[in-house]
Design an enzyme around this catalytic site. Structure first.
Site, PDB file in Angstrom:
ATOM      1  N   HIS A  26       2.237   1.439 -14.256  1.00 14.19           N
ATOM      2  CA  HIS A  26       3.612   0.996 -14.469  1.00 14.19           C
ATOM      3  C   HIS A  26       4.123   1.416 -15.851  1.00 14.19           C
ATOM      4  O   HIS A  26       3.364   1.738 -16.764  1.00 14.19           O
ATOM      5  CB  HIS A  26       3.715  -0.519 -14.310  1.00 14.19           C
ATOM      6  CG  HIS A  26       2.921  -1.286 -15.317  1.00 14.19           C
ATOM      7  ND1 HIS A  26       3.330  -1.475 -16.620  1.00 14.19           N
ATOM      8  CD2 HIS A  26       1.723  -1.914 -15.222  1.00 14.19           C
ATOM      9  CE1 HIS A  26       2.436  -2.177 -17.276  1.00 14.19           C
ATOM     10  NE2 HIS A  26       1.444  -2.460 -16.455  1.00 14.19           N
ATOM     11  N   GLU A  39      -3.365  -6.464 -11.443  1.00 16.81           N
ATOM     12  CA  GLU A  39      -4.139  -6.287 -12.662  1.00 16.81           C
ATOM     13  C   GLU A  39      -5.221  -7.359 -12.753  1.00 16.81           C
ATOM     14  O   GLU A  39      -5.120  -8.423 -12.125  1.00 16.81           O
ATOM     15  CB  GLU A  39      -3.205  -6.352 -13.881  1.00 16.81           C
ATOM     16  CG  GLU A  39      -3.901  -6.174 -15.235  1.00 16.81           C
ATOM     17  CD  GLU A  39      -4.581  -4.829 -15.419  1.00 16.81           C
ATOM     18  OE1 GLU A  39      -5.460  -4.503 -14.593  1.00 16.81           O
ATOM     19  OE2 GLU A  39      -4.260  -4.125 -16.397  1.00 16.81           O
TER      20      GLU A  39
END
Length: 212
Positions: free
Chosen positions: A10, A83
């Site tokens: 990202h 994550e």
């Protein structure tokens, strides 16, 4: 034609800019982070994509959105691509964590595969859940290009798992700056790393932002 996976981290957030642990918390992309997402879309919209798989976190969905909009494809959201959960370290700097959770931090630095952040996840757990997503993709697509939009630790752990690198070394063997893409091609000999932490789709300023 073989199956090729593109692993996109990202774009920039305030946490990545300030080098803070950020896993389960979910900051928005910064203005530069949004620019990274648009730059990736502009560079890769002509690639013939089979599918886009994405962590459901806001920062990853926002990174995938410009490409999804450009090609008219909906992202497939998978929790396995989230994550690592940093537990009580979330939103803290490494210096603060070292001070407040020193023994846990030292153990984690030595072997994050089997030692978790205080109240968080071990790398082997991330390897297990993310590998399930890769196996799903391999079952669905025997060839073509598939994009995976995920996070710094998770991408490095996935790459270690695919390439036969000790997962406990993920922090010390592979780079993964914000907005970067790594490419793995599957052939008769197994996964082959074609590109690592590629940033050529970003302009010079975005490639060299601090704290990424």
């Amino acid at each position: 034609m073989s199956l090729t996976l593109y692993f996109l981290r990202h774009g920039q957030t305030d946490c990545s800019r300030n080098n803070m642990f950020c896993g389960s918390i979910d900051p928005e992309l910064t203005t530069d982070g949004l620019s990274m997402a648009k730059s990736f879309a502009d560079s890769y919209k002509s690639t013939p994509w089979k599918a886009i798989f994405c962590s459901p976190m806001e920062r990853t969905v926002a990174t995938a959105k410009p490409l999804c909009d450009a090609i008219g494809m909906e992202p497939e959201l998978r929790d396995g691509l989230k994550e690592i959960n940093y537990g009580k370290w979330e939103g803290k700097s490494p210096e603060t964590v070292s001070s407040e959770f020193h023994d846990d931090y030292i153990r984690w630095l030595a072997d994050p595969a089997w030692y978790a952040p205080t109240g968080g996840e071990m790398a082997v757990a991330i390897a297990s859940r993310s590998t399930q997503v890769i196996e799903e993709i391999k079952q669905l697509y025997s060839e073509g290009n598939v994009l995976i939009v995920s996070h710094k630790a998770t991408i490095r752990i996935m790459l270690c798992s695919l390439l036969g690198i000790d997962v406990g070394r993920f922090r010390y063997r592979l780079g993964c700056p914000v907005g970067s893409v790594s490419i793995v091609e599957f052939s008769s000999h197994g996964p082959l790393l074609k590109a690592l932490a590629e940033l050529t789709h970003l302009d010079e300023r975005l490639r060299h932002l601090p704290g990424t």
